[in-house]
Design a protein around this motif. Structure first.
Motif, PDB file in Angstrom:
ATOM      1  N   TYR A 390       0.834  -1.213   0.000  1.00 35.85           N
ATOM      2  CA  TYR A 390       0.000   0.000   0.000  1.00 35.85           C
ATOM      3  C   TYR A 390       0.865   1.257   0.000  1.00 35.85           C
ATOM      4  O   TYR A 390       0.663   2.178  -0.793  1.00 35.85           O
ATOM      5  N   HIS A 391       1.835   1.301   0.919  1.00 40.40           N
ATOM      6  CA  HIS A 391       2.695   2.487   0.999  1.00 40.40           C
ATOM      7  C   HIS A 391       3.506   2.665  -0.285  1.00 40.40           C
ATOM      8  O   HIS A 391       3.655   3.797  -0.781  1.00 40.40           O
ATOM      9  N   TRP A 392       4.011   1.577  -0.817  1.00 36.94           N
ATOM     10  CA  TRP A 392       4.817   1.653  -2.026  1.00 36.94           C
ATOM     11  C   TRP A 392       3.986   2.195  -3.191  1.00 36.94           C
ATOM     12  O   TRP A 392       4.438   3.051  -3.956  1.00 36.94           O
ATOM     13  N   ALA A 393       2.759   1.715  -3.316  1.00 36.64           N
ATOM     14  CA  ALA A 393       1.891   2.169  -4.406  1.00 36.64           C
ATOM     15  C   ALA A 393       1.493   3.631  -4.233  1.00 36.64           C
ATOM     16  O   ALA A 393       1.280   4.353  -5.223  1.00 36.64           O
ATOM     17  N   ALA A 394       1.393   4.089  -2.970  1.00 34.15           N
ATOM     18  CA  ALA A 394       0.952   5.462  -2.711  1.00 34.15           C
ATOM     19  C   ALA A 394       2.044   6.491  -2.966  1.00 34.15           C
ATOM     20  O   ALA A 394       1.742   7.683  -3.122  1.00 34.15           O
ATOM     21  N   LEU A 395       3.302   6.068  -3.012  1.00 32.33           N
ATOM     22  CA  LEU A 395       4.384   7.003  -3.313  1.00 32.33           C
ATOM     23  C   LEU A 395       4.198   7.542  -4.730  1.00 32.33           C
ATOM     24  O   LEU A 395       3.910   6.803  -5.657  1.00 32.33           O
ATOM     25  N   ARG A 396       4.380   8.848  -4.883  1.00 31.72           N
ATOM     26  CA  ARG A 396       3.922   9.513  -6.098  1.00 31.72           C
ATOM     27  C   ARG A 396       4.837   9.321  -7.304  1.00 31.72           C
ATOM     28  O   ARG A 396       4.376   9.352  -8.447  1.00 31.72           O
ATOM     29  N   THR A 397       6.134   9.150  -7.098  1.00 33.75           N
ATOM     30  CA  THR A 397       7.052   9.075  -8.232  1.00 33.75           C
ATOM     31  C   THR A 397       7.775   7.732  -8.267  1.00 33.75           C
ATOM     32  O   THR A 397       7.941   7.068  -7.235  1.00 33.75           O
ATOM     33  N   ASN A 398       8.213   7.358  -9.446  1.00 36.45           N
ATOM     34  CA  ASN A 398       8.965   6.109  -9.603  1.00 36.45           C
ATOM     35  C   ASN A 398      10.317   6.183  -8.882  1.00 36.45           C
ATOM     36  O   ASN A 398      10.824   5.162  -8.405  1.00 36.45           O
ATOM     37  N   VAL A 399      10.882   7.396  -8.818  1.00 34.63           N
ATOM     38  CA  VAL A 399      12.154   7.568  -8.116  1.00 34.63           C
ATOM     39  C   VAL A 399      11.977   7.242  -6.628  1.00 34.63           C
ATOM     40  O   VAL A 399      12.789   6.522  -6.031  1.00 34.63           O
ATOM     41  N   ALA A 400      10.904   7.763  -6.019  1.00 36.43           N
ATOM     42  CA  ALA A 400      10.639   7.489  -4.609  1.00 36.43           C
ATOM     43  C   ALA A 400      10.383   5.999  -4.396  1.00 36.43           C
ATOM     44  O   ALA A 400      10.872   5.408  -3.417  1.00 36.43           O
ATOM     45  N   LYS A 401       9.634   5.387  -5.286  1.00 32.12           N
ATOM     46  CA  LYS A 401       9.347   3.956  -5.162  1.00 32.12           C
ATOM     47  C   LYS A 401      10.627   3.132  -5.233  1.00 32.12           C
ATOM     48  O   LYS A 401      10.812   2.171  -4.471  1.00 32.12           O
ATOM     49  N   THR A 402      11.510   3.519  -6.138  1.00 32.19           N
ATOM     50  CA  THR A 402      12.776   2.791  -6.288  1.00 32.19           C
ATOM     51  C   THR A 402      13.628   2.930  -5.035  1.00 32.19           C
ATOM     52  O   THR A 402      14.220   1.949  -4.549  1.00 32.19           O
ATOM     53  N   ARG A 403      13.718   4.152  -4.497  1.00 30.46           N
ATOM     54  CA  ARG A 403      14.527   4.375  -3.300  1.00 30.46           C
ATOM     55  C   ARG A 403      13.991   3.598  -2.100  1.00 30.46           C
ATOM     56  O   ARG A 403      14.754   2.991  -1.347  1.00 30.46           O
ATOM     57  N   VAL A 404      12.676   3.634  -1.921  1.00 31.91           N
ATOM     58  CA  VAL A 404      12.088   2.932  -0.780  1.00 31.91           C
ATOM     59  C   VAL A 404      12.282   1.423  -0.910  1.00 31.91           C
ATOM     60  O   VAL A 404      12.669   0.747   0.055  1.00 31.91           O
ATOM     61  N   MET A 405      12.030   0.883  -2.089  1.00 30.36           N
ATOM     62  CA  MET A 405      12.199  -0.560  -2.279  1.00 30.36           C
ATOM     63  C   MET A 405      13.656  -0.973  -2.085  1.00 30.36           C
ATOM     64  O   MET A 405      13.944  -2.022  -1.492  1.00 30.36           O
TER      65      MET A 405
END
Length: 458
Positions: A390-405
């Motif tokens: 849920y949190h990963w999908a809610a992150l707005r940009t692909n850059v943020a998703k990549t960093r979090v993952m």
């Protein structure tokens, strides 16, 4: 002479509500239909639900600071500052820039989403000695502070000092407090093998709340599960208890207990931004009274949402019910407000905000998690999977998703580290809550009138 030919839309605040509104305005409005301005002290949107993971070192601060300028449609002017007053009659917002200078920003439409500030209840010593958990700087500093306590305790030969530095008190049994206590307890537990001189029994975490139940939003079963998980990990939960006074080396509970500690973390509730009080408009529980369309009655072109607006909760079919100030509501309200601003511009009817909660997720660190989605209750690894998805999908940009993952993967493989960055000076709750900058309604009018007298052509 006023040369502005396009309507001026000012959005105050870059939280979930404000950013959702701006992004929708950029997507739907043509470049010549309106000028867009976003007033915010930071050029990023903070993904608040993951802040406890920054405090515990699972995520780096940059990973949840989502840049406002990373957008294919980016054309909004960012005004780097804090709105400290609004003159509804003159249609001017007073903004204190990050340089300290005042800017008088005129608008035709204003969307108020300034967020909230920590509620301290005037408890003696609290602002001077407690730590907050609302900003990126606070989370990063808190991590340094907790590791510092481990270092100092490990080096100390004084049993009393060592015991005090290894006791941690978190006030607030909501999402923020519970997740913060759980994630930081996980950090100190994992640190034990790196500190062989420390007695594990000396590390004590206290989670207290004046409410009779921990996270009542979870419901009876999941709430009980949360208490069991935290209790199993050694976190002492005290309900119906708050803080009577706070000192630099001890905290006094309202039940008379005195706990020696150097770490008091305050997450016991928030209140609407002081900006709301500068408008002189009607409020409900500290938030602006608004219609179901999130318009402020009696003031054309003024909208409020999120923590700032007491938005009627039409999904509950209960008189007087208002939407809770959650991220889930804020994001959806932002989109509806944008649609209503556009509808007003185009002389079309506005639509009310109606949304039913889809569920909730609580991440307690490690594989401990709880979730309720679409009526299904989950615990453990399944809940952790849902929470992170849920949190990963809610992150707005692909850059943020990549960093979090990437951070999650590194932490899962390599474990936590215990490095103090030392980037920040010693700060407490009072140093992050700049509530003294806001104006009174009278001061707002005086400032705007003086500005008009100096600049008659504005």
């Amino acid at each position: 002479m006023n040369t502005v030919t396009r309507p001026r839309i000012l959005v105050v605040g870059a939280g979930f509500a404000g950013v959702a509104c701006v992004r929708r305005l950029e997507r739907i409005l043509g470049p010549r239909e309106a000028d867009l301005t976003l007033a915010t002290p930071h050029s990023y949107q903070l993904y608040l639900p993951l802040l406890p993971q920054v405090a515990s070192g699972v995520l780096t601060p940059q990973s949840i600071a989502v840049s406002l300028r990373r957008s294919r449609r980016y054309r909004t002017r960012i005004l780097p500052g804090t709105a400290i007053g609004v003159d509804l009659k003159a249609k001017v917002c007073v903004v204190q820039k990050i340089t300290g200078d005042l800017v008088y920003e005129p608008y035709d439409y204003i969307v108020l989403a300034p967020g909230s500030v920590t509620r301290t209840f005037d408890i003696p010593g609290l602002a001077d000695n407690a730590f907050g958990m609302k900003t990126l700087a606070e989370a990063a500093y808190l991590r340094d502070h907790v590791i510092t306590q481990l270092d100092l305790a490990d080096a100390s030969n004084d049993p009393a000092e060592r015991a005090a530095r290894l006791q941690f008190v978190v006030v607030g049994g909501g999402y923020a407090g519970t997740e913060t206590a759980a994630c930081l307890q996980q950090l100190t537990h994992e640190a034990l093998e790196r500190y062989p001189r420390l007695d594990p029994t000396l590390i004590k975490w206290h989670l207290i709340d004046v409410a009779p139940k921990l996270m009542p939003e979870l419901g009876e079963k999941l709430g009980r599960s949360a208490e069991e998980i935290l209790g199993r990990r050694g976190i002492e939960i005290s309900l119906g208890v708050s803080i009577e006074k706070a000192g630099p080396t001890e905290v006094t509970f309202t039940d008379g207990r005195v706990v020696p500690t150097h770490t008091l973390i305050w997450t016991a509730g928030v209140t609407a931004s002081p900006l709301i009080a500068t408008l002189g408009a009607e409020t409900v529980r500290g938030r602006l009274a608004v219609t179901p369309e999130m318009a402020v009655p009696g003031h054309d072109g003024v909208f409020a949402l999120g923590d700032a607006g007491a938005v009627p909760d039409l999904a509950k079919h209960q008189e007087g019910a208002i939407c809770p100030p959650t991220a889930q509501h804020a994001m959806r309200q932002g989109k509806v407000v944008a649609d209503n601003v556009i509808a007003t511009l185009r002389n079309q009817p506005m639509r009310p905000y109606v949304h039913k909660d889809l569920g909730l997720v609580v991440d307690l660190g490690g594989t401990d998690a709880l979730a309720r989605t679409l009526g299904v209750e989950l615990r453990g690894v399944p809940a952790e999977t849902v929470a992170r998805a849920y949190h990963w999908a809610a992150l707005r940009t692909n850059v943020a998703k990549t960093r979090v993952m990437t951070n999650w993967t590194i932490n899962a493989v390599a474990g936590a580290d215990f490095v103090r960055t030392g980037f920040q000076v010693n700060k407490r709750l009072k140093d992050f809550e700049h509530t003294s900058m806001y104006l009174t309604p009278e001061q707002v009018r005086e400032h705007v009138a003086a500005q008009d007298a100096d600049s008659p052509a504005r």
